[in-house]
Design a protein around this motif. Structure first.
Motif, PDB file in Angstrom:
ATOM      1  N   ILE A 193      47.685  51.941  49.036  1.00  0.00           N
ATOM      2  CA  ILE A 193      47.702  50.808  48.109  1.00  0.00           C
ATOM      3  C   ILE A 193      48.596  51.145  46.917  1.00  0.00           C
ATOM      4  O   ILE A 193      48.637  52.283  46.457  1.00  0.00           O
ATOM      5  CB  ILE A 193      46.269  50.419  47.680  1.00  0.00           C
ATOM      6  N   THR A 194      49.327  50.162  46.437  1.00  0.00           N
ATOM      7  CA  THR A 194      50.182  50.338  45.266  1.00  0.00           C
ATOM      8  C   THR A 194      49.418  49.906  44.014  1.00  0.00           C
ATOM      9  O   THR A 194      48.313  49.336  44.108  1.00  0.00           O
ATOM     10  CB  THR A 194      51.458  49.486  45.380  1.00  0.00           C
ATOM     11  N   ASP A 195      50.012  50.151  42.865  1.00  0.00           N
ATOM     12  CA  ASP A 195      49.403  49.678  41.623  1.00  0.00           C
ATOM     13  C   ASP A 195      49.238  48.165  41.635  1.00  0.00           C
ATOM     14  O   ASP A 195      48.224  47.639  41.180  1.00  0.00           O
ATOM     15  CB  ASP A 195      50.253  50.098  40.415  1.00  0.00           C
ATOM     16  N   SER A 196      50.222  47.454  42.181  1.00  0.00           N
ATOM     17  CA  SER A 196      50.120  45.988  42.278  1.00  0.00           C
ATOM     18  C   SER A 196      48.967  45.570  43.173  1.00  0.00           C
ATOM     19  O   SER A 196      48.273  44.588  42.887  1.00  0.00           O
ATOM     20  CB  SER A 196      51.417  45.396  42.821  1.00  0.00           C
ATOM     21  N   GLY A 197      48.756  46.303  44.252  1.00  0.00           N
ATOM     22  CA  GLY A 197      47.641  46.006  45.147  1.00  0.00           C
ATOM     23  C   GLY A 197      46.305  46.240  44.477  1.00  0.00           C
ATOM     24  O   GLY A 197      45.373  45.442  44.613  1.00  0.00           O
ATOM     25  N   GLU A 198      46.195  47.343  43.736  1.00  0.00           N
ATOM     26  CA  GLU A 198      44.953  47.618  43.012  1.00  0.00           C
ATOM     27  C   GLU A 198      44.696  46.555  41.955  1.00  0.00           C
ATOM     28  O   GLU A 198      43.565  46.094  41.793  1.00  0.00           O
ATOM     29  CB  GLU A 198      45.011  49.001  42.371  1.00  0.00           C
ATOM     30  N   GLU A 199      45.745  46.162  41.252  1.00  0.00           N
ATOM     31  CA  GLU A 199      45.598  45.125  40.230  1.00  0.00           C
ATOM     32  C   GLU A 199      45.136  43.813  40.852  1.00  0.00           C
ATOM     33  O   GLU A 199      44.264  43.127  40.311  1.00  0.00           O
ATOM     34  CB  GLU A 199      46.935  44.924  39.509  1.00  0.00           C
ATOM     35  N   LEU A 200      45.687  43.483  41.997  1.00  0.00           N
ATOM     36  CA  LEU A 200      45.291  42.260  42.691  1.00  0.00           C
ATOM     37  C   LEU A 200      43.810  42.288  43.050  1.00  0.00           C
ATOM     38  O   LEU A 200      43.094  41.302  42.850  1.00  0.00           O
ATOM     39  CB  LEU A 200      46.132  42.081  43.957  1.00  0.00           C
ATOM     40  N   LEU A 201      43.334  43.431  43.559  1.00  0.00           N
ATOM     41  CA  LEU A 201      41.913  43.540  43.905  1.00  0.00           C
ATOM     42  C   LEU A 201      41.022  43.440  42.679  1.00  0.00           C
ATOM     43  O   LEU A 201      39.973  42.796  42.720  1.00  0.00           O
ATOM     44  CB  LEU A 201      41.644  44.847  44.655  1.00  0.00           C
ATOM     45  N   HIS A 202      41.441  44.048  41.573  1.00  0.00           N
ATOM     46  CA  HIS A 202      40.653  43.961  40.333  1.00  0.00           C
ATOM     47  C   HIS A 202      40.593  42.519  39.827  1.00  0.00           C
ATOM     48  O   HIS A 202      39.530  42.045  39.404  1.00  0.00           O
ATOM     49  CB  HIS A 202      41.214  44.891  39.261  1.00  0.00           C
ATOM     50  N   GLU A 203      41.733  41.830  39.882  1.00  0.00           N
ATOM     51  CA  GLU A 203      41.745  40.422  39.463  1.00  0.00           C
ATOM     52  C   GLU A 203      40.830  39.584  40.340  1.00  0.00           C
ATOM     53  O   GLU A 203      40.112  38.709  39.859  1.00  0.00           O
ATOM     54  CB  GLU A 203      43.175  39.866  39.528  1.00  0.00           C
ATOM     55  N   ARG A 204      40.867  39.852  41.629  1.00  0.00           N
ATOM     56  CA  ARG A 204      40.015  39.104  42.560  1.00  0.00           C
ATOM     57  C   ARG A 204      38.545  39.359  42.265  1.00  0.00           C
ATOM     58  O   ARG A 204      37.727  38.439  42.260  1.00  0.00           O
ATOM     59  CB  ARG A 204      40.358  39.503  44.010  1.00  0.00           C
ATOM     60  N   ARG A 205      38.193  40.630  42.022  1.00  0.00           N
ATOM     61  CA  ARG A 205      36.793  40.970  41.712  1.00  0.00           C
ATOM     62  C   ARG A 205      36.341  40.288  40.431  1.00  0.00           C
ATOM     63  O   ARG A 205      35.223  39.778  40.345  1.00  0.00           O
ATOM     64  CB  ARG A 205      36.609  42.483  41.593  1.00  0.00           C
ATOM     65  N   GLU A 206      37.191  40.269  39.415  1.00  0.00           N
ATOM     66  CA  GLU A 206      36.847  39.593  38.164  1.00  0.00           C
ATOM     67  C   GLU A 206      36.632  38.109  38.406  1.00  0.00           C
ATOM     68  O   GLU A 206      35.689  37.512  37.868  1.00  0.00           O
ATOM     69  CB  GLU A 206      37.943  39.817  37.123  1.00  0.00           C
ATOM     70  N   TRP A 207      37.484  37.498  39.211  1.00  0.00           N
ATOM     71  CA  TRP A 207      37.363  36.079  39.520  1.00  0.00           C
ATOM     72  C   TRP A 207      36.050  35.820  40.266  1.00  0.00           C
ATOM     73  O   TRP A 207      35.320  34.885  39.944  1.00  0.00           O
ATOM     74  CB  TRP A 207      38.566  35.632  40.357  1.00  0.00           C
TER      75      TRP A 207
END
Length: 93
Positions: free
Chosen positions: A70-84
């Motif tokens: 996973i890249t930093d962008s992928g991790e950020e995407l997962l964090h955003e999804r979890r927050e949502w």
């Protein structure tokens, strides 16, 4: 965040929770979690999409085996999804 399918997000979660898994490792992990067989024709095009979008890095283990990270962008995407998701769950229950 919403441009991915649920299957692609599942792939991201599996990759994020492992240390450079091979495609076969990802496949086995998801099959165990989902209880369904995943064919190569579904798995690898979706992994390639994640690589093309910059959410996953693909490298070589040996001549026949690739790894995925996973890249930093992928991790950020997962964090955003979890927050949502958390915001929806907190407000809905």
């Amino acid at each position: 965040m919403f441009g991915l399918t649920g299957f692609q997000r599942d792939l991201l979660y599996v990759i994020a929770g492992a240390d450079r898994p091979s495609g076969q490792t990802i496949k086995s992990e998801l099959e165990g979690d989902l209880g369904d067989e995943i064919n190569h024709g579904r798995l690898y095009p979706n992994l390639d999409t994640l690589v093309d979008r910059g959410f996953v890095e693909k490298g070589t283990i040996d001549r026949r085996t690739n790894y995925y990270a996973i890249t930093d962008s992928g991790e950020e995407l997962l964090h955003e999804r979890r927050e949502w998701e958390d915001a929806r769950l907190d407000g809905g229950f």
